[in-house]
Design an enzyme around this catalytic site. Structure first.
Site, PDB file in Angstrom:
ATOM      1  N   HIS A   1       0.828  -1.222   0.000  1.00 52.61           N
ATOM      2  CA  HIS A   1       0.000   0.000   0.000  1.00 52.61           C
ATOM      3  C   HIS A   1       0.858   1.267   0.000  1.00 52.61           C
ATOM      4  CE1 HIS A   1      -3.336  -2.672   1.305  1.00 52.61           C
ATOM      5  NE2 HIS A   1      -2.380  -3.237   2.014  1.00 52.61           N
TER       6      HIS A   1
ATOM      7  N   SER B   1      15.011  21.491 -16.642  1.00 48.08           N
ATOM      8  CA  SER B   1      13.810  22.291 -16.821  1.00 48.08           C
ATOM      9  C   SER B   1      14.185  23.594 -17.518  1.00 48.08           C
ATOM     10  CB  SER B   1      13.185  22.591 -15.455  1.00 48.08           C
ATOM     11  OG  SER B   1      12.377  23.751 -15.520  1.00 48.08           O
TER      12      SER B   1
ATOM     13  N   LYS C   1      16.360  21.847 -11.454  1.00 51.80           N
ATOM     14  CA  LYS C   1      15.706  20.567 -11.749  1.00 51.80           C
ATOM     15  C   LYS C   1      16.554  19.567 -12.512  1.00 51.80           C
ATOM     16  CE  LYS C   1      11.680  19.828 -11.802  1.00 51.80           C
ATOM     17  NZ  LYS C   1      10.480  19.333 -11.205  1.00 51.80           N
TER      18      LYS C   1
END
Ligand code: ARG
Length: 456
Positions: free
Chosen positions: A156, A277, A283
């Site tokens: 999960h 980016s 980034k």
């Protein structure tokens, strides 16, 4: 250029129809298989005395010259000749004269295209099997290096139980093994000869299909000419297997993407395999992995597209089936590209093992080990589950992990707990103790790695 089927027509084909019905713009990539099939067909016709030996030689020589031309990029593909088959046949007739017109004896484009596709797919399946094997080897290398690297295991996406990175990677090796098996198994259904089915019903001419099968390396011969020209289940089977492979690749890609986040910080990707980016200078994005995940969609699409095309088609050949090629080619290309880039990228991925080990015991991930400890002390599992649940609740309230509780505190929950409990809730010892077959202990992983090394 005169169309091979123009005899019964009074009007010229509309330009727009030529453009709409053509497939040569994409099926020209089958040329190698088309020529290979034609050479075998000519040899068979001569062997059976349907054409002469000198016609056979002329045809084969002409076809080989055409192959050379295509190879060198000198061949001119013509849209008005529809497809790869008619382009090559017309070029042959142009080159060697009326003898070229004998090649299409006891043959139709319906069995011809089925043949080309089977020859093509047979080869590409083998290429893909090899690529998957290479990918498995890369995953195995990581497993071997990280046999003892403990990390959190999730269910999960919640911390569940500590595992080793080696164990985690071997899980993918298993998945890709089944993918390889599916592909290998499908080869026997691909590798059956359709040629000789002709348009639908076979032929009155004394052809020898067994000889064709031998020349072209087929293991079996289609036993029903109507089936041979009208089914594409061998492509659908490949597309289904490919969809499953992409699903596996997508899960692997997704995990690596998650692991590169600051939140996880388990993985650092090589600069050469990431992009930046245009606005945010800091980034470094996992675009390669995202594209692998994203391209899964087009492969699923290919499967659904062809399933839908084939659904409710009356026997036998229908032109609808020309729509089989683009999804097939796209799937082969996509699969190979994704596999190739992962094979190159994986060995350069850096795993932040310190962070993995540090986070592994967090979230009470050794609670199950504590419950099993109580089982060993004679408590029924349901009761130990309940008891440990209460201990977890208590530790949570106190803001500490299980191993920070004193023996005195632990014994308040069960008198069965003794000093030796700490050995069972120590990370490394807990992981090493999961020796059940298929479990995460380094000893067990070592055994599995040995097995895989032999297999790969
Ligand atoms: N280009 C066709 C295809 O891809 C080849 C078979 C054509 N047969 C026909 N009867 N028009 O399916």
């Amino acid at each position: 250029m005169k169309k091979p089927w123009s005899g019964r027509f009074r009007q010229k084909t509309a330009k727009v129809v030529e453009r709409f019905t053509e497939s040569v713009s994409f099926d020209h990539r089958l040329w190698r298989y088309d020529i290979k099939g034609s050479i075998a067909h000519a040899r068979m016709l001569a062997r059976k005395g349907i054409i002469s030996r000198s016609d056979e030689e002329k045809i084969v020589k002409g076809l080989k010259e055409i192959a050379q031309e295509i190879e060198e990029g000198r061949f001119q593909w013509r849209q008005e000749l529809e497809d790869v088959h008619m382009n090559i046949e017309s070029a042959l007739i142009e080159r060697i004269g009326p003898t070229g017109g004998k090649l299409h004896t006891a043959r139709s484009r319906n069995d011809q295209i089925a043949l080309d596709l089977r020859l093509y797919l047979r080869e590409e399946i083998k290429n893909i099997i090899n690529l998957i094997k290479k990918l498995q080897r890369q995953l195995l290398n990581i497993s071997e290096k990280h046999l003892e690297t403990i990390m959190p295991g999730y269910t999960h996406l919640q911390r569940a139980q500590p595992v080793t990175l080696g164990h985690h990677m071997l899980a993918y090796v298993e998945m890709f093994q089944r993918d390889r098996e599916r592909l290998s198994d499908s080869i026997k259904r691909v590798n059956t000869l359709p040629l000789g089915a002709c348009a639908i019903a076979g032929t009155t001419l004394p052809i020898d299909r067994a000889y064709l099968a031998k020349l072209l390396g087929f293991d079996s011969i289609s036993e029903n000419s109507m089936d041979a020209v009208s089914d594409r289940d061998f492509i659908l089977e490949f597309l289904s297997t490919s969809a499953i492979i992409m699903m596996h690749l997508s899960r692997l890609a997704e995990e690596l993407i998650l692991w590169t986040t600051v939140e996880f910080s388990f993985v650092e990707l090589p600069d050469a395999f990431t992009t930046g980016s245009s606005i945010m200078p800091q980034k470094k994005n996992p675009d390669v992995l995202e594209l692998i995940r994203g391209k899964t969609g087009r492969v699923y699409g290919a499967l659904v597209s062809l399933l839908t095309t084939m659904k409710a088609l009356p026997l036998t050949y229908n032109r609808d089936m020309q729509e089989d090629k683009e999804p097939l080619f796209d799937t082969v290309d996509t699969l190979k590209e994704c596999l190739e880039i992962l094979i190159q990228m994986l060995p350069k991925v850096k795993f932040n093992t310190e962070r993995m080990i540090k986070t592994a015991p967090e979230g009470f991930s050794l609670a199950t080990d504590l419950a099993e400890y109580l089982v060993k002390k004679g408590m029924p599992f349901r009761e130990s589950h309940e008891t440990v649940g209460k201990i977890v609740r208590y530790a949570m309230d106190k803001g500490v992990n299980l191993d920070s509780l004193s023996l005195d505190e632990l014994q308040r929950f069960s008198s069965k707990i003794e000093e030796d409990v700490y050995g069972y809730i120590e990370l490394r010892r807990a992981v090493s103790a999961r020796i059940s077959r298929g479990g995460t202990s380094p000893a067990e992983i070592k055994r599995q790695i040995k097995r895989w090394k032999k297999l790969l």
